[in-house]
Design a protein around this motif. Sequence first.
Motif, PDB file in Angstrom:
ATOM      1  N   ASN A   2      -5.338  56.971 -36.141  1.00 58.18           N
ATOM      2  CA  ASN A   2      -4.056  56.505 -36.649  1.00 58.18           C
ATOM      3  C   ASN A   2      -3.456  57.626 -37.498  1.00 58.18           C
ATOM      4  OD1 ASN A   2      -1.939  54.753 -37.068  1.00 58.18           O
ATOM      5  ND2 ASN A   2      -3.008  53.500 -38.582  1.00 58.18           N
ATOM      6  N   LEU A   4      -0.162  59.321 -39.635  1.00 57.56           N
ATOM      7  CA  LEU A   4       1.088  59.107 -40.358  1.00 57.56           C
ATOM      8  C   LEU A   4       1.869  60.416 -40.387  1.00 57.56           C
ATOM      9  CD1 LEU A   4       2.963  57.408 -42.213  1.00 57.56           C
ATOM     10  CD2 LEU A   4       1.568  58.217 -44.147  1.00 57.56           C
ATOM     11  N   ALA A  22       5.501  63.113 -33.373  1.00 59.05           N
ATOM     12  CA  ALA A  22       5.079  61.732 -33.104  1.00 59.05           C
ATOM     13  C   ALA A  22       4.884  61.501 -31.611  1.00 59.05           C
ATOM     14  CB  ALA A  22       6.108  60.757 -33.662  1.00 59.05           C
ATOM     15  N   SER A  26       1.357  60.554 -29.912  1.00 61.91           N
ATOM     16  CA  SER A  26       1.300  59.333 -29.115  1.00 61.91           C
ATOM     17  C   SER A  26       0.891  59.627 -27.671  1.00 61.91           C
ATOM     18  CB  SER A  26       2.659  58.632 -29.142  1.00 61.91           C
ATOM     19  OG  SER A  26       2.644  57.482 -28.345  1.00 61.91           O
ATOM     20  N   GLU A  33       2.713  56.513 -36.919  1.00 60.64           N
ATOM     21  CA  GLU A  33       3.786  55.898 -37.689  1.00 60.64           C
ATOM     22  C   GLU A  33       4.601  57.020 -38.321  1.00 60.64           C
ATOM     23  OE1 GLU A  33       4.395  52.784 -41.399  1.00 60.64           O
ATOM     24  OE2 GLU A  33       2.579  52.658 -40.174  1.00 60.64           O
ATOM     25  N   LEU A  35       7.628  58.007 -41.085  1.00 64.04           N
ATOM     26  CA  LEU A  35       8.367  57.531 -42.260  1.00 64.04           C
ATOM     27  C   LEU A  35       9.271  58.630 -42.799  1.00 64.04           C
ATOM     28  CD1 LEU A  35       5.469  55.831 -44.275  1.00 64.04           C
ATOM     29  CD2 LEU A  35       7.218  54.681 -42.919  1.00 64.04           C
ATOM     30  N   SER A  40      11.030  55.772 -47.318  1.00 63.25           N
ATOM     31  CA  SER A  40       9.730  55.118 -47.158  1.00 63.25           C
ATOM     32  C   SER A  40       9.269  54.441 -48.443  1.00 63.25           C
ATOM     33  CB  SER A  40       8.681  56.133 -46.705  1.00 63.25           C
ATOM     34  OG  SER A  40       8.384  57.021 -47.750  1.00 63.25           O
ATOM     35  N   PHE A  49      -4.663  55.425 -42.520  1.00 60.33           N
ATOM     36  CA  PHE A  49      -4.465  56.525 -41.585  1.00 60.33           C
ATOM     37  C   PHE A  49      -5.634  57.502 -41.656  1.00 60.33           C
ATOM     38  CE2 PHE A  49      -0.440  54.805 -42.917  1.00 60.33           C
ATOM     39  CZ  PHE A  49       0.197  54.564 -41.704  1.00 60.33           C
TER      40      PHE A  49
END
Length: 177
Positions: A2, A4, A22, A26, A33, A35, A40, A49
């Motif tokens: 995960n 960030l 990102a 992905s 995620e 921000l 944020s 994360f």
Amino acid sequence: MNVLIVYGTTEGQTRKVAEHVAKDVSDRGHAVEVLDAAESDANVDLNDFQAVVLAGSVHQEQHQKAVKNFATAHSEQLDSCPSAFISVSLSAALEETRPEAQRYVDQFVELTGWQPRMTLLLGGAVRFTEYDYFQEQVVKFIVMKRGLAAEDGGDREFTDWSALDAFVDEFLERAAS
């Protein structure tokens, strides 16, 4: 994993960089995620994360206040996980001004107390079509002084997307090990 991605942008290029990162993350099968540091929640739990990428652009020789504040507030957590910093500036676009771009990163690190495990100096963009008259004159002076002027005086992007992709690959490889 995960991941960030937190970014700060003034004219939109660093948002474009963050979105590119990102998509890369992905596409490699990781959760991500994104921000905006200016919008944020300062109380984001970094424990959710496994890796963090922070991206900020340089204007008037400094990174955005929101990016500095985020890094300062979370420096201990950022230091305890795989983390990277992407600094976007016109200074990073030319080999002869890269030491200046590195100084901005060094100042950022000293101010925030965060020691990113990886950093990338990345060229930004100029968007004359979005500036008012006075902004346009200032940016034209800076761009011409650095030899980066577009022949037609139009918008110009200096971001090395291949270098960014290689950086993301290396970061994810290091973060996974």
